[in-house]
Design an enzyme around this catalytic site. Structure first.
Site, PDB file in Angstrom:
ATOM      1  N   GLU A 134       2.974   6.610   4.582  1.00 25.20           N
ATOM      2  CA  GLU A 134       4.212   7.388   4.600  1.00 25.20           C
ATOM      3  C   GLU A 134       4.903   7.359   3.243  1.00 25.20           C
ATOM      4  OE1 GLU A 134       4.370   9.478   6.796  1.00 25.20           O
ATOM      5  OE2 GLU A 134       5.523   8.831   8.541  1.00 25.20           O
ATOM      6  N   THR A 186       8.967  16.710   3.789  1.00 22.12           N
ATOM      7  CA  THR A 186       9.883  15.633   4.143  1.00 22.12           C
ATOM      8  C   THR A 186      10.698  15.182   2.939  1.00 22.12           C
ATOM      9  OG1 THR A 186       8.361  14.900   5.867  1.00 22.12           O
ATOM     10  CG2 THR A 186      10.047  13.344   5.179  1.00 22.12           C
TER      11      THR A 186
END
Length: 314
Positions: A134, A186
């Site tokens: 991530e 994101t």
């Protein structure tokens, strides 16, 4: 550690919904659909080899790949065994969809590696490794997609440092998702967020987070619905999603308990307590995007209590 070089497994790595409207970076749940398919082979190469992806052209350099980076960390931590991995990913969760595409790859890779290495890691350790993926994707190590992907069901991330994950008993809810075919990165969606909020706004948000967790634990659908309100993130991020307010309003008219942006968007999710209602919500979502000729994918699914799954081994 018992090693069988050449051992290959096939993995289902499911999508996830993070934030759950008011629970930014701390709440998430696992989906049955969509789901990536991964093939991972244990090798003695001492590195990670990633097959090229003909659809999304994801990085094959392991340190730039969300699945490759966690595998490199596992190799480094066990370099005395000279292990390596060969990875193939069939992406069914489109990158930038807001349905946990990067988390599925990272979580699938570490769960697969754990299986090949003889289940030497705890779920919490797997989350720690997968969070490295991530960080590759967003620049931030967050676990609200990773944790439900590995644990299954609904998870609460009480803390990142130290990592403290609380699995929550999942009520029987249907999830309707629309993914308008645009991409919201994101990292970009994080960049536009406000750095400071007023205390009165924070208090309202805390009340909703507490109410949502209580509603989940008590299986109180009305409390869940009342708590699915966001005063901090959604008002900013919703401007990136075409027709967001209309989708949400019409979904509630169709019977949704509530919902909002899935992850950082552009996908929108809605919860309901009956399949018939979930399908009505799906139809309302489709009609809105058809009116503006914007391609979209929709899913009607449920909460997946299993998470990443090994489906074959050879």
């Amino acid at each position: 550690m018992s090693l069988k070089f050449g051992h290959k497994i096939e993995i289902h790595a499911p999508g996830t919904v993070a934030n759950l409207v008011c629970g930014f970076d701390i709440l998430g749940f696992c989906l049955h659909e969509p789901c990536d398919i991964m093939e991972l082979t244990l090798t003695d190469s001492g590195t990670v080899v990633i097959e090229p992806d003909p659809v999304y052209h994801l990085p094959t350099k392991p340190e730039d790949n969300v699945a490759g980076m966690p595998l490199l960390a596992i190799i480094e931590d066990h370099k005395e065994h000279k292990i390596g991995f060969h990875l193939k990913i069939t992406k069914n969760i489109k990158p930038g969809s807001g349905i946990g595409s990067s988390a599925a790859s990272a979580a699938g890779a570490v769960v697969g590696a754990n299986h090949l290495l003889g289940h030497i890691f705890s779920k919490e350790e797997l989350v720690q490794y997968a969070m490295l993926g991530e960080k590759v994707a967003t620049g931030v190590k967050h676990a609200d997609n990773i944790a439900p992907c590995i644990y299954g069901g609904i998870t609460l991330i009480r803390s990142i440092a130290p990592l403290d994950i609380i699995p929550l008993a999942s009520p029987e809810l249907y999830v309707t998702i629309v993914h308008p075919q645009i991409e919201v990165k994101t990292s970009d969606a994080r960049a536009i967020l406000k750095k400071q909020i007023e205390l009165k706004t924070a208090i309202k948000q805390w009340g909703n987070i507490a109410g949502l967790v209580a509603g989940i634990l008590q299986k109180d659908y009305q409390l869940i619905g009342r708590s699915l309100e966001d005063y901090i993130i959604e008002p900013v991020r919703s401007i990136l999603i075409p027709k967001f307010d209309e989708v949400k309003a019409k979904a509630k008219i169709a019977g949704a308990l509530g919902g909002g942006i899935s992850g950082s968007g552009p996908s929108i999710f809605m919860l309901s307590d009956h399949l018939e209602t979930a399908k009505k919500i799906e139809l309302s979502m489709q009609e809105i995007y058809d009116e503006i000729n914007l391609s979209r994918h929709t899913y009607v699914t449920t909460i997946n209590n299993e998470g990443v799954k090994i489906i074959s081994s050879e």
